[in-house]
Design a protein around this motif. Structure first.
Motif, PDB file in Angstrom:
ATOM      1  N   GLY A 114      29.187  59.027  74.502  1.00 11.66           N
ATOM      2  CA  GLY A 114      29.198  58.882  73.574  1.00 11.66           C
ATOM      3  C   GLY A 114      29.729  57.864  72.450  1.00 11.66           C
ATOM      4  O   GLY A 114      29.747  57.571  71.422  1.00 11.66           O
ATOM      5  N   ASP A 115      29.369  57.129  72.766  1.00 10.06           N
ATOM      6  CA  ASP A 115      28.600  55.755  72.096  1.00 10.06           C
ATOM      7  C   ASP A 115      27.493  55.823  71.517  1.00 10.06           C
ATOM      8  O   ASP A 115      27.062  55.587  70.274  1.00 10.06           O
ATOM      9  CB  ASP A 115      28.642  54.012  73.294  1.00 10.06           C
ATOM     10  CG  ASP A 115      29.597  53.649  72.933  1.00 10.06           C
ATOM     11  OD1 ASP A 115      30.627  54.038  73.045  1.00 10.06           O
ATOM     12  OD2 ASP A 115      29.291  52.758  74.472  1.00 10.06           O
ATOM     13  N   THR A 116      26.652  56.766  72.194  1.00  8.13           N
ATOM     14  CA  THR A 116      25.183  57.507  71.697  1.00  8.13           C
ATOM     15  C   THR A 116      25.387  57.810  70.259  1.00  8.13           C
ATOM     16  O   THR A 116      25.049  58.271  69.060  1.00  8.13           O
ATOM     17  CB  THR A 116      24.548  57.761  72.252  1.00  8.13           C
ATOM     18  OG1 THR A 116      24.013  57.058  73.619  1.00  8.13           O
ATOM     19  CG2 THR A 116      23.251  58.558  71.683  1.00  8.13           C
ATOM     20  N   VAL A 117      26.596  59.303  70.088  1.00 14.49           N
ATOM     21  CA  VAL A 117      26.946  60.011  69.248  1.00 14.49           C
ATOM     22  C   VAL A 117      27.062  59.137  67.851  1.00 14.49           C
ATOM     23  O   VAL A 117      27.072  59.394  67.034  1.00 14.49           O
ATOM     24  CB  VAL A 117      27.510  61.277  69.852  1.00 14.49           C
ATOM     25  CG1 VAL A 117      28.812  61.924  68.896  1.00 14.49           C
ATOM     26  CG2 VAL A 117      27.101  61.973  70.762  1.00 14.49           C
ATOM     27  N   ASP A 118      28.117  57.734  68.317  1.00 19.49           N
ATOM     28  CA  ASP A 118      29.134  57.331  67.581  1.00 19.49           C
ATOM     29  C   ASP A 118      27.396  56.812  66.852  1.00 19.49           C
ATOM     30  O   ASP A 118      28.467  56.680  65.992  1.00 19.49           O
ATOM     31  CB  ASP A 118      30.192  56.585  67.642  1.00 19.49           C
ATOM     32  CG  ASP A 118      30.735  55.720  66.928  1.00 19.49           C
ATOM     33  OD1 ASP A 118      31.487  56.001  66.340  1.00 19.49           O
ATOM     34  OD2 ASP A 118      30.284  54.168  67.176  1.00 19.49           O
ATOM     35  N   ARG A 119      26.953  56.052  67.382  1.00 22.25           N
ATOM     36  CA  ARG A 119      26.268  54.867  66.996  1.00 22.25           C
ATOM     37  C   ARG A 119      24.993  56.484  66.199  1.00 22.25           C
ATOM     38  O   ARG A 119      24.691  55.849  64.261  1.00 22.25           O
ATOM     39  CB  ARG A 119      25.807  54.390  67.634  1.00 22.25           C
ATOM     40  CG  ARG A 119      26.047  52.817  68.537  1.00 22.25           C
ATOM     41  CD  ARG A 119      25.209  52.231  69.598  1.00 22.25           C
ATOM     42  NE  ARG A 119      26.239  51.881  69.976  1.00 22.25           N
ATOM     43  CZ  ARG A 119      26.582  50.845  70.791  1.00 22.25           C
ATOM     44  NH1 ARG A 119      26.156  51.599  72.304  1.00 22.25           N
ATOM     45  NH2 ARG A 119      27.315  49.844  71.167  1.00 22.25           N
ATOM     46  N   LEU A 120      25.069  57.114  66.551  1.00 21.23           N
ATOM     47  CA  LEU A 120      23.520  57.951  65.444  1.00 21.23           C
ATOM     48  C   LEU A 120      24.396  58.497  64.238  1.00 21.23           C
ATOM     49  O   LEU A 120      23.572  58.765  63.002  1.00 21.23           O
ATOM     50  CB  LEU A 120      23.171  59.234  66.766  1.00 21.23           C
ATOM     51  CG  LEU A 120      22.475  58.463  67.611  1.00 21.23           C
ATOM     52  CD1 LEU A 120      21.917  59.643  68.241  1.00 21.23           C
ATOM     53  CD2 LEU A 120      20.992  57.455  67.321  1.00 21.23           C
ATOM     54  N   SER A 121      25.805  58.820  64.515  1.00 19.42           N
ATOM     55  CA  SER A 121      26.654  59.459  63.337  1.00 19.42           C
ATOM     56  C   SER A 121      26.559  58.491  62.360  1.00 19.42           C
ATOM     57  O   SER A 121      26.144  58.350  60.733  1.00 19.42           O
ATOM     58  CB  SER A 121      27.940  59.967  63.725  1.00 19.42           C
ATOM     59  OG  SER A 121      27.859  60.890  64.261  1.00 19.42           O
ATOM     60  N   LYS A 122      27.290  56.446  62.993  1.00 20.98           N
ATOM     61  CA  LYS A 122      26.858  55.469  61.278  1.00 20.98           C
ATOM     62  C   LYS A 122      25.483  55.713  60.939  1.00 20.98           C
ATOM     63  O   LYS A 122      25.800  55.549  59.678  1.00 20.98           O
ATOM     64  CB  LYS A 122      27.300  54.526  62.081  1.00 20.98           C
ATOM     65  CG  LYS A 122      28.820  54.756  62.967  1.00 20.98           C
ATOM     66  CD  LYS A 122      29.643  53.180  63.338  1.00 20.98           C
ATOM     67  CE  LYS A 122      28.950  52.994  64.251  1.00 20.98           C
ATOM     68  NZ  LYS A 122      30.115  51.529  64.950  1.00 20.98           N
ATOM     69  N   SER A 123      24.140  55.573  61.657  1.00 16.98           N
ATOM     70  CA  SER A 123      23.271  56.151  61.206  1.00 16.98           C
ATOM     71  C   SER A 123      22.465  56.547  60.100  1.00 16.98           C
ATOM     72  O   SER A 123      22.572  56.572  58.999  1.00 16.98           O
ATOM     73  CB  SER A 123      22.372  55.537  62.150  1.00 16.98           C
ATOM     74  OG  SER A 123      21.892  55.037  63.361  1.00 16.98           O
ATOM     75  N   MET A 124      23.168  57.763  60.339  1.00 14.57           N
ATOM     76  CA  MET A 124      23.480  59.257  59.542  1.00 14.57           C
ATOM     77  C   MET A 124      24.071  58.969  58.096  1.00 14.57           C
ATOM     78  O   MET A 124      23.205  58.735  57.236  1.00 14.57           O
ATOM     79  CB  MET A 124      24.061  60.564  59.741  1.00 14.57           C
ATOM     80  CG  MET A 124      22.190  60.880  60.677  1.00 14.57           C
ATOM     81  SD  MET A 124      22.302  62.923  60.943  1.00 14.57           S
ATOM     82  CE  MET A 124      22.146  63.892  59.230  1.00 14.57           C
ATOM     83  N   THR A 125      25.312  58.497  58.011  1.00 14.38           N
ATOM     84  CA  THR A 125      26.127  58.076  57.153  1.00 14.38           C
ATOM     85  C   THR A 125      25.508  56.837  56.879  1.00 14.38           C
ATOM     86  O   THR A 125      26.085  57.012  55.102  1.00 14.38           O
ATOM     87  CB  THR A 125      26.996  57.665  57.635  1.00 14.38           C
ATOM     88  OG1 THR A 125      27.942  58.664  57.831  1.00 14.38           O
ATOM     89  CG2 THR A 125      28.452  57.167  56.461  1.00 14.38           C
ATOM     90  N   GLU A 126      24.792  55.710  57.004  1.00 14.90           N
ATOM     91  CA  GLU A 126      24.381  54.221  56.387  1.00 14.90           C
ATOM     92  C   GLU A 126      23.050  55.021  55.391  1.00 14.90           C
ATOM     93  O   GLU A 126      23.246  54.894  54.152  1.00 14.90           O
ATOM     94  CB  GLU A 126      24.554  53.336  57.105  1.00 14.90           C
ATOM     95  CG  GLU A 126      23.982  52.184  56.849  1.00 14.90           C
ATOM     96  CD  GLU A 126      24.858  51.571  56.394  1.00 14.90           C
ATOM     97  OE1 GLU A 126      25.109  50.242  56.334  1.00 14.90           O
ATOM     98  OE2 GLU A 126      26.058  51.864  56.499  1.00 14.90           O
ATOM     99  N   LEU A 127      22.634  55.663  56.245  1.00 19.66           N
ATOM    100  CA  LEU A 127      21.541  55.887  55.588  1.00 19.66           C
ATOM    101  C   LEU A 127      21.647  56.977  54.787  1.00 19.66           C
ATOM    102  O   LEU A 127      20.460  56.783  53.229  1.00 19.66           O
ATOM    103  CB  LEU A 127      20.045  56.507  56.633  1.00 19.66           C
ATOM    104  CG  LEU A 127      18.364  57.140  56.220  1.00 19.66           C
ATOM    105  CD1 LEU A 127      17.633  56.090  55.649  1.00 19.66           C
ATOM    106  CD2 LEU A 127      17.671  57.345  57.148  1.00 19.66           C
ATOM    107  N   LYS A 128      22.470  57.991  54.565  1.00 20.44           N
ATOM    108  CA  LYS A 128      22.359  58.855  53.474  1.00 20.44           C
ATOM    109  C   LYS A 128      23.208  58.235  52.354  1.00 20.44           C
ATOM    110  O   LYS A 128      23.317  58.944  51.311  1.00 20.44           O
ATOM    111  CB  LYS A 128      23.469  60.089  54.075  1.00 20.44           C
ATOM    112  CG  LYS A 128      23.931  61.382  53.189  1.00 20.44           C
ATOM    113  CD  LYS A 128      24.141  62.126  53.629  1.00 20.44           C
ATOM    114  CE  LYS A 128      24.874  63.437  52.561  1.00 20.44           C
ATOM    115  NZ  LYS A 128      25.197  64.524  53.300  1.00 20.44           N
TER     116      LYS A 128
END
Length: 202
Positions: A114-128
């Motif tokens: 669950g933490d992994t999905v949350d962090r990867l989601s935030k990473s995509m949003t930040e990079l985009k």
């Protein structure tokens, strides 16, 4: 009624037109080929280059020659596989007949994924959200956030695998978990390498 010679010319021209259109459809565009070559060259800097190329080749038209787009695509692959693994862990937690140690490992893994999905989601949003005007300290700050979250996601995946390291969890469940987790960890490792590459090329 058409003359035999004229009919032959019409049929021949139709065949040539069909052949040309078919060949064009079957031949990758120059931009697609350039994107594929760019992906292969970039993936050579990752820990799992073959997996990197296999998982990102479909993004060639989008990536083109952009390090940012390639990093974004790598994060998208990692997120999709992390979500699929989280769903698998969720289903596994409902299985009947789990040993106490297995259940604890599954429950802990569910939290980690669950933490992994949350962090990867935030990473995509930040990079985009990083526009072309992101420079200097602003660029460093955004990229640092992405690198931190992806690194943390990789740690979460590793921690989940560690939960199945003992003999008490031996069996088909452990094998199924390990296969999925290793794959997620590898694509996440590749994504981190490509994010780092993007940062170094800016």
């Amino acid at each position: 009624m058409a003359r035999p010679g004229l009919l032959f010319l019409l049929l021949a021209s139709t065949f040539v037109a069909y052949f040309i259109s078919s060949t064009a459809a079957a031949t990758p565009s120059s931009s697609s080929a350039a994107g594929t070559n760019f992906i292969k060259a970039s993936c050579s800097a990752t820990s799992y280059p073959a997996l990197c190329v296999e998982s990102l080749s479909a993004y060639a038209d989008t990536v083109k020659l952009s390090h940012k787009e390639l990093a974004q695509a790598a994060l998208a692959v990692s997120l999709a596989r992390a979500q699929a693994t989280r769903d698998f862990v969720t289903r596994s937690a409902r299985l009947k007949g789990l040993k106490a140690r297995e259940y604890e490992a599954v429950k802990d893994c569910l939290e980690e994924m669950g933490d992994t999905v949350d962090r990867l989601s935030k990473s995509m949003t930040e990079l985009k959200g990083m526009g072309s005007k992101s420079k200097g300290q602003d660029f460093v700050w955004h990229v640092s956030n992405v690198e931190t979250w992806v690194s943390a996601a990789l740690t979460d995946e590793s921690t989940c695998m560690d939960g199945f390291s003992g003999k008490a969890t031996e069996g088909r469940l452990k094998t199924s978990f390990r296969t999925r987790l290793v794959n997620v960890a590898q694509v996440t490792s590749n994504a981190l390498a490509l994010v780092n590459r993007f940062a170094s090329k800016h």
